[in-house]
Design a protein around this motif. Structure first.
Motif, PDB file in Angstrom:
ATOM      1  N   HIS A 160      -4.853 -12.912   7.125  1.00  0.00           N
ATOM      2  CA  HIS A 160      -3.515 -13.158   6.570  1.00  0.00           C
ATOM      3  C   HIS A 160      -3.572 -14.242   5.491  1.00  0.00           C
ATOM      4  O   HIS A 160      -2.934 -14.124   4.446  1.00  0.00           O
ATOM      5  CB  HIS A 160      -2.529 -13.580   7.662  1.00  0.00           C
TER       6      HIS A 160
ATOM      7  N   SER B  50      -5.838   0.055   2.329  1.00  0.00           N
ATOM      8  CA  SER B  50      -5.760  -1.107   3.214  1.00  0.00           C
ATOM      9  C   SER B  50      -7.118  -1.510   3.763  1.00  0.00           C
ATOM     10  O   SER B  50      -7.976  -0.670   4.019  1.00  0.00           O
ATOM     11  CB  SER B  50      -4.827  -0.803   4.393  1.00  0.00           C
TER      12      SER B  50
ATOM     13  N   THR C 147      -3.576  -5.388   3.585  1.00  0.00           N
ATOM     14  CA  THR C 147      -4.368  -5.779   4.747  1.00  0.00           C
ATOM     15  C   THR C 147      -3.561  -5.500   6.007  1.00  0.00           C
ATOM     16  O   THR C 147      -2.352  -5.731   6.051  1.00  0.00           O
ATOM     17  CB  THR C 147      -4.786  -7.266   4.708  1.00  0.00           C
TER      18      THR C 147
ATOM     19  N   ALA D  70      -4.992 -12.813   2.308  1.00  0.00           N
ATOM     20  CA  ALA D  70      -3.997 -11.965   1.636  1.00  0.00           C
ATOM     21  C   ALA D  70      -2.981 -12.822   0.887  1.00  0.00           C
ATOM     22  O   ALA D  70      -2.651 -12.545  -0.267  1.00  0.00           O
ATOM     23  CB  ALA D  70      -3.307 -11.058   2.648  1.00  0.00           C
TER      24      ALA D  70
ATOM     25  N   SER E  83       0.359  -8.390   3.934  1.00  0.00           N
ATOM     26  CA  SER E  83      -0.431  -8.289   5.150  1.00  0.00           C
ATOM     27  C   SER E  83       0.461  -7.902   6.321  1.00  0.00           C
ATOM     28  O   SER E  83       1.589  -8.382   6.430  1.00  0.00           O
ATOM     29  CB  SER E  83      -1.091  -9.654   5.394  1.00  0.00           C
TER      30      SER E  83
END
Length: 182
Positions: A68, A170, A142, A71, A78
Motif C-alpha cells: 500500500h 494489477s 495493486t 502504491a 491499492s
C-alpha cells in the motif's frame, strides 16, 4: 511518526527509496522484518505477484502495508480485500492510523466511506464486482487478497478468482494462514 508522513509525490521517489523509508519506519516501531517478509517485499517492489502463506500473527499485514505504501508513493490505487466486513473494518481503521484517514476508504455491501481514496478496504465480492464491471479499465493497480484459501471454495471462491482473471494490470499479494504449501 505515522508511515503516511513518509509518502512522497508520484514520480519523486524510487523503489529503493520507498524500501528505505518503509524499513526505517518499521525500525522505529521496534520491529525487524524476518527474511520471508523482506523477500516478499522485495518481490512486490519488483512488480511480481506474491503468495504469502504463513501462520496467523507472522507479519503478513506488514508486507501488505509495504505494498500500500509503495502504491501511494507512486500515485497508484491499492485495494485490500477480505471475506468478512469485520476484518475489512479492522484493516480500514488500522490503515487509517498508519497512512492517514484521508488516504483510506472502505466499501462493503452496506457501507461506503471515502470511496475515492487511493487505498480501499473492501469485501472480496466488492472487488470481484469491480473486476467484472470494469476489467482492465479498473483503477486497481495493486491488490491484496486476504484469506486466499477461499479461492477453491465452491460457493465463494469465484470472488478470489475473478480479480485474478479480470485485472491483468494489477499486482497481487495473496495472503493466507491456512493455504498450505503451494
Amino acid at each position: 511518526m505515522r508511515l503516511g508522513e513518509r509518502i512522497a509525490g508520484p514520480g519523486e521517489i524510487s523503489d529503493d527509496e520507498i524500501l528505505d523509508r518503509f524499513l526505517a519506519w518499521v525500525g522505529e516501531q521496534g520491529l525487524s522484518p524476518y527474511p520471508e517478509q523482506e523477500e516478499a517485499i522485495l518481490e512486490l517492489l519488483a512488480d511480481r505477484h506474491v503468495v504469502l502463506s504463513t501462520p496467523t500473527g507472522s507479519g503478513k499485514s506488514l508486507v501488505a502495508l509495504a505494498l500500500h505504501f509503495r502504491a501511494l508513493c507512486h500515485g497508484l490505487r491499492s485495494f485490500y480485500t477480505a471475506p468478512v466486513k469485520a476484518l475489512v473494518s479492522e484493516k480500514f481503521f488500522a490503515l487509517c492510523g498508519e497512512l492517514g484517514a484521508e488516504r483510506v476508504g472502505m466499501l462493503t455491501g452496506d457501507a461506503s466511506i471515502n470511496p475515492g481514496a487511493p487505498v480501499i478496504c473492501c469485501t472480496t465480492e466488492v472487488l470481484a464486482n469491480v473486476a467484472l464491471r470494469d476489467g482492465e479499465a479498473a483503477d486497481a493497480e495493486t491488490v491484496v487478497l486476504d484469506e486466499f484459501h477461499f479461492y477453491g471454495d465452491p460457493d465463494r471462491g469465484w470472488a478470489w478468482q475473478v480479480p485474478l482473471l479480470n485485472l491483468p494490470q494489477s499486482s497481487f499479494l495473496l495472503l493466507s494462514a491456512t493455504l498450505g504449501d503451494v
